[in-house]
Design an enzyme around this catalytic site. Structure first.
Site, PDB file in Angstrom:
ATOM      1  N   GLU A 177       3.979  -4.265  12.608  1.00 22.76           N
ATOM      2  CA  GLU A 177       3.115  -3.241  12.308  1.00 22.76           C
ATOM      3  C   GLU A 177       2.068  -3.854  11.441  1.00 22.76           C
ATOM      4  OE1 GLU A 177       4.015  -0.179  13.604  1.00 22.76           O
ATOM      5  OE2 GLU A 177       6.046  -0.534  14.045  1.00 22.76           O
TER       6      GLU A 177
ATOM      7  N   CYS B 197      -3.135   1.834   6.742  1.00 23.34           N
ATOM      8  CA  CYS B 197      -3.321   1.307   8.075  1.00 23.34           C
ATOM      9  C   CYS B 197      -3.880   2.052   9.048  1.00 23.34           C
ATOM     10  CB  CYS B 197      -2.189   0.579   8.559  1.00 23.34           C
ATOM     11  SG  CYS B 197      -0.668   1.593   8.598  1.00 23.34           S
TER      12      CYS B 197
ATOM     13  N   ASN C  51       0.808  -1.210  -0.092  1.00 18.88           N
ATOM     14  CA  ASN C  51       0.099   0.047  -0.058  1.00 18.88           C
ATOM     15  C   ASN C  51       0.822   1.294  -0.150  1.00 18.88           C
ATOM     16  OD1 ASN C  51       0.665  -0.437   2.720  1.00 18.88           O
ATOM     17  ND2 ASN C  51      -1.195   0.725   3.396  1.00 18.88           N
TER      18      ASN C  51
HETATM   19  P1  NAD Z   1      -0.030  -9.186   4.117  1.00 19.94           P
HETATM   20  O1  NAD Z   1       0.131  -9.680   5.529  1.00 19.94           O
HETATM   21  O2  NAD Z   1      -0.844 -10.272   3.263  1.00 19.94           O
HETATM   22  O3  NAD Z   1       1.375  -9.092   3.418  1.00 19.94           O
HETATM   23  C1  NAD Z   1       2.372  -8.453   3.847  1.00 19.94           C
HETATM   24  C2  NAD Z   1       3.465  -8.781   3.188  1.00 19.94           C
HETATM   25  O4  NAD Z   1       3.980 -10.127   4.030  1.00 19.94           O
HETATM   26  C3  NAD Z   1       3.659  -9.210   1.793  1.00 19.94           C
HETATM   27  O5  NAD Z   1       5.172  -8.883   1.299  1.00 19.94           O
HETATM   28  C4  NAD Z   1       3.585 -10.682   1.696  1.00 19.94           C
HETATM   29  O6  NAD Z   1       4.124 -11.326   0.655  1.00 19.94           O
HETATM   30  C5  NAD Z   1       4.046 -11.134   3.051  1.00 19.94           C
HETATM   31  N1  NAD Z   1       3.573 -12.545   3.627  1.00 19.94           N
HETATM   32  C6  NAD Z   1       2.533 -12.962   3.195  1.00 19.94           C
HETATM   33  N2  NAD Z   1       2.453 -14.197   4.112  1.00 19.94           N
HETATM   34  C7  NAD Z   1       3.720 -14.343   4.518  1.00 19.94           C
HETATM   35  C8  NAD Z   1       4.228 -15.420   5.559  1.00 19.94           C
HETATM   36  N3  NAD Z   1       3.626 -16.558   5.898  1.00 19.94           N
HETATM   37  N4  NAD Z   1       5.391 -15.004   5.886  1.00 19.94           N
HETATM   38  C9  NAD Z   1       6.239 -14.041   5.763  1.00 19.94           C
HETATM   39  N5  NAD Z   1       5.768 -13.178   4.870  1.00 19.94           N
HETATM   40  C10 NAD Z   1       4.351 -13.267   4.325  1.00 19.94           C
HETATM   41  O7  NAD Z   1      -0.749  -7.631   4.107  1.00 19.94           O
HETATM   42  P2  NAD Z   1      -1.141  -6.998   2.826  1.00 19.94           P
HETATM   43  O8  NAD Z   1      -2.465  -7.319   2.212  1.00 19.94           O
HETATM   44  O9  NAD Z   1      -0.040  -6.779   1.856  1.00 19.94           O
HETATM   45  O10 NAD Z   1      -1.064  -5.373   3.490  1.00 19.94           O
HETATM   46  C11 NAD Z   1      -2.334  -5.069   3.886  1.00 19.94           C
HETATM   47  C12 NAD Z   1      -2.318  -5.044   5.476  1.00 19.94           C
HETATM   48  O11 NAD Z   1      -1.101  -4.532   5.930  1.00 19.94           O
HETATM   49  C13 NAD Z   1      -3.756  -4.474   6.281  1.00 19.94           C
HETATM   50  O12 NAD Z   1      -3.930  -5.441   7.355  1.00 19.94           O
HETATM   51  C14 NAD Z   1      -2.819  -3.107   6.709  1.00 19.94           C
HETATM   52  O13 NAD Z   1      -3.569  -2.587   7.933  1.00 19.94           O
HETATM   53  C15 NAD Z   1      -1.659  -3.554   7.229  1.00 19.94           C
HETATM   54  N6  NAD Z   1      -0.372  -2.390   7.145  1.00 19.94           N
HETATM   55  C16 NAD Z   1      -0.042  -2.155   8.329  1.00 19.94           C
HETATM   56  C17 NAD Z   1       0.776  -1.047   8.299  1.00 19.94           C
HETATM   57  C18 NAD Z   1       1.200  -0.484   9.756  1.00 19.94           C
HETATM   58  O14 NAD Z   1       1.904   0.418   9.974  1.00 19.94           O
HETATM   59  N7  NAD Z   1       0.778  -0.826  11.026  1.00 19.94           N
HETATM   60  C19 NAD Z   1       1.128  -0.194   7.168  1.00 19.94           C
HETATM   61  C20 NAD Z   1       0.510  -0.724   6.069  1.00 19.94           C
HETATM   62  C21 NAD Z   1      -0.206  -1.621   6.011  1.00 19.94           C
END
Ligand code: NAD
Length: 530
Positions: A254, A288, A158
């Site tokens: 995060e 987020c 994002n």
């Molecule tokens: P996601 O958890 O699906 O993926 C995030 C990253 O993790 C990607 O690079 C993905 O390939 C990787 N990933 C997926 N499965 C994994 C595993 N089993 N082990 C290790 N890595 C793995 O999240 P998303 O859909 O890409 O992002 C949206 C989410 O992120 C929302 O929930 C949003 O709130 C959160 N977010 C949080 C923050 C924050 O600062 N708190 C910032 C941005 C987004």
């Protein structure tokens, strides 16, 4: 698309920065604005992750040996290069995410602010520090900081520049190497940022990028690094935490949010509505810390809703590259499906759509209108689940206490916003909100951009913090060196019994002295805190 990034060769040149030691299967990457495939990234394997980690580790020793001024100079140059090349960066971010250019600008600004801040703070944060010793004058205690070694960063799509580079900058300044696993759809943006860092003087091996699916790469990555910084969903965050625990490496997580915005009875409805629109629909709600729940006091409810709904309908929606649309496209089919399902589920169960509510394939395959719902009840998915899209629910409340109670009635605790005519009152209410950041008379940007202050989530929104001093020191190990002089700790030449008997009055006297020092700080010995 009207951008040079539509050129396949330019993207292919960027992919040279991926550590893949052999031919790999490919994962297609599309431009959400059009749904066209713009390229394909290699699905890296365990072998690639091991190679990336090894190269990073080899480069790290030399980097950590360099004087801090040299590391700072690289980050200073990166700051300037990023601003010089911002149009290129904005174009690529728009291509890979479909976001509006205005939202993309926030990424460039954030990275510049982060680079400047940590370049200023790093020398102080990394300097050795004298602390109170066990026995005043007799014990000298000094804390030294050293890099953890190799930091693994796993990031979402994002904010592809911010959530890779802004977290990498303090890690690099602290003397670490980085192995980054960007989200599949936004790997090129992370590679462009890496290229700028290298142009600024960062040794290329110090910033490794592996591409591919998180499910496949999480385990080898977390198994090989010394700290993992994860940004993404709560569900995956739990898996990352488990892997970090198994390997006994530090982590910061995060995660997701379901962020509340409170409009108090003394708020200006027009100002609150304008702020709420920005807080709810920035980055098409794929932020987020953006708002998904609005608790509005009954005395201003009607006035607020009129303004908010009108301002929401005024947001222009579109997916073109360049300035124009206020709200951009969603980033993928999966995002569109989730957003649509939350709205359909709510409507089926009786919610009212006050604005938006529809996908707009005429504007882009994943465009969805900014949407305001009323009459949302607990059995609807949108009530508690993170939508992570341009959908908000309005709730009328009868008091501040009710607003606070309902705001806190969530498994998440990331960000909140309070609107009021009285800043001091807003700050008092903020102290009752269970979130890592609370903004008064602003939606999210005030707390996020106050980079000297920690930022992160409570409860299911995460563990650890970015920003603030901890945003850099978490990437370090401390080593305390304590030197004992004059008198030993322990009985020394005294018989044990005499020593033990003397200890109790000595501890009592010490405590009395401490109490005196708490009341009269001018009696403190220099550097003596305990
Ligand atoms: P996601 O958890 O699906 O993926 C995030 C990253 O993790 C990607 O690079 C993905 O390939 C990787 N990933 C997926 N499965 C994994 C595993 N089993 N082990 C290790 N890595 C793995 O999240 P998303 O859909 O890409 O992002 C949206 C989410 O992120 C929302 O929930 C949003 O709130 C959160 N977010 C949080 C923050 C924050 O600062 N708190 C910032 C941005 C987004």
């Amino acid at each position: 698309m009207n951008t040079e990034w539509a050129d396949a060769d330019r993207l292919a040149a960027l992919r040279e920065g991926i550590t893949a030691v052999d031919e790999r299967d490919e994962i297609p990457v599309e431009a959400p604005a059009t749904g066209e495939q713009i390229g394909a990234i290699p699905a890296c394997t365990d072998e690639d992750v091991a190679a990336a980690t090894e190269r990073a580790r080899e480069a790290q020793d030399d980097w950590a040996e360099r004087p801090i001024e040299e590391r700072v100079a690289v980050i200073d140059r990166f700051h300037d290069l990023l601003l010089d090349r911002r149009e290129d960066v904005l174009d690529l971010v728009q291509v890979e995410t479909g976001k509006s250019r205005r939202d993309a600008v926030e990424e460039v600004m954030d990275v510049a602010v982060t680079a400047r801040h940590y370049a200023n703070r790093a020398p102080k944060l990394l300097a050795s520090e004298r602390r109170s010793g066990a026995i005043p004058l007799a014990t000298k205690a000094v804390v030294h900081r050293q890099p953890v070694g190799v930091v693994g960063l796993i990031s979402p799509w994002n904010y592809p520049i911010v959530l890779t580079v802004s977290d990498a900058l303090p890690a690099l300044l602290a003397g670490n190497a980085v192995v980054c696993k960007p989200a599949e759809g936004t790997t090129h943006a992370a590679l462009l940022a890496r290229e700028l860092l290298i142009e600024a003087g960062l040794p290329a091996d110090l910033f490794q990028v592996v591409s591919g699916r998180g499910e496949a790469l999480g385990e080898p990555l977390i198994g090989g690094v010394d700290f993992v910084g994860f940004t993404g969903s709560t569900a995956v965050g739990r898996e990352v935490a488990a892997l970090a625990g198994r390997n006994l490496v530090g982590s910061s997580l995060e995660l997701g949010g379901k962020n509340p915005l409170l409009v108090l009875d003394d708020a200006d409805p027009e100002a609150a509505a304008a702020g709420a629109v920005r807080a709810s629909f920035a980055n098409a709600g794929q932020l987020c810390i953006s708002t998904e729940r609005l608790y509005v006091h009954e005395s201003v409810y009607d006035a607020f809703v009129d303004e908010f709904v009108a301002a929401t309908r005024d947001r222009s929606l579109g997916a073109e590259i360049g300035f124009g649309a206020d709200v951009g496209s969603l980033q993928s089919q999966a995002q569109l499906d989730k957003v649509r399902s939350h709205v359909e589920d709510a409507v089926e169960k009786g919610a009212d759509v006050l604005a938006g509510g529809r996908a707009r394939p005429d504007l882009g395959p994943y465009c969805f209108e900014p949407t305001v719902l009323a009459g949302v009840t607990p059995e609807m998915d949108v009530h508690d689940e993170e939508t992570f899209g341009p959908v908000v629910a309005l709730y009328e409340v009868g008091s501040v206490d009710e607003a606070v109670e309902r705001a806190n009635d969530s498994e998440y605790g990331l960000n909140a916003s309070i609107w009021t005519g009285d800043d001091a009152r807003g700050e008092r209410v903020a102290e009752r909100i269970d979130c890592g950041t609370v903004n008064v008379n602003e939606g999210y940007a005030a707390a996020w951009a106050s980079i000297d202050a920690p930022m992160g989530g409570m409860n299911d929104s995460g563990l650890g913090r970015r920003h603030g001093d901890v945003g850099l020191t978490k990437y370090t190990e401390s080593r305390t060196v304590a030197t004992q002089r004059f008198a030993p700790i322990g009985p020394g030449p005294l018989p044990d019994k005499l020593w033990a008997a003397g200890l109790v009055p000595a501890l009592r006297a010490w405590k009395r002295l401490s109490e005196l020092r708490r009341r009269r700080p001018w009696t403190n010995l220099p550097g003596w805190r305990s």
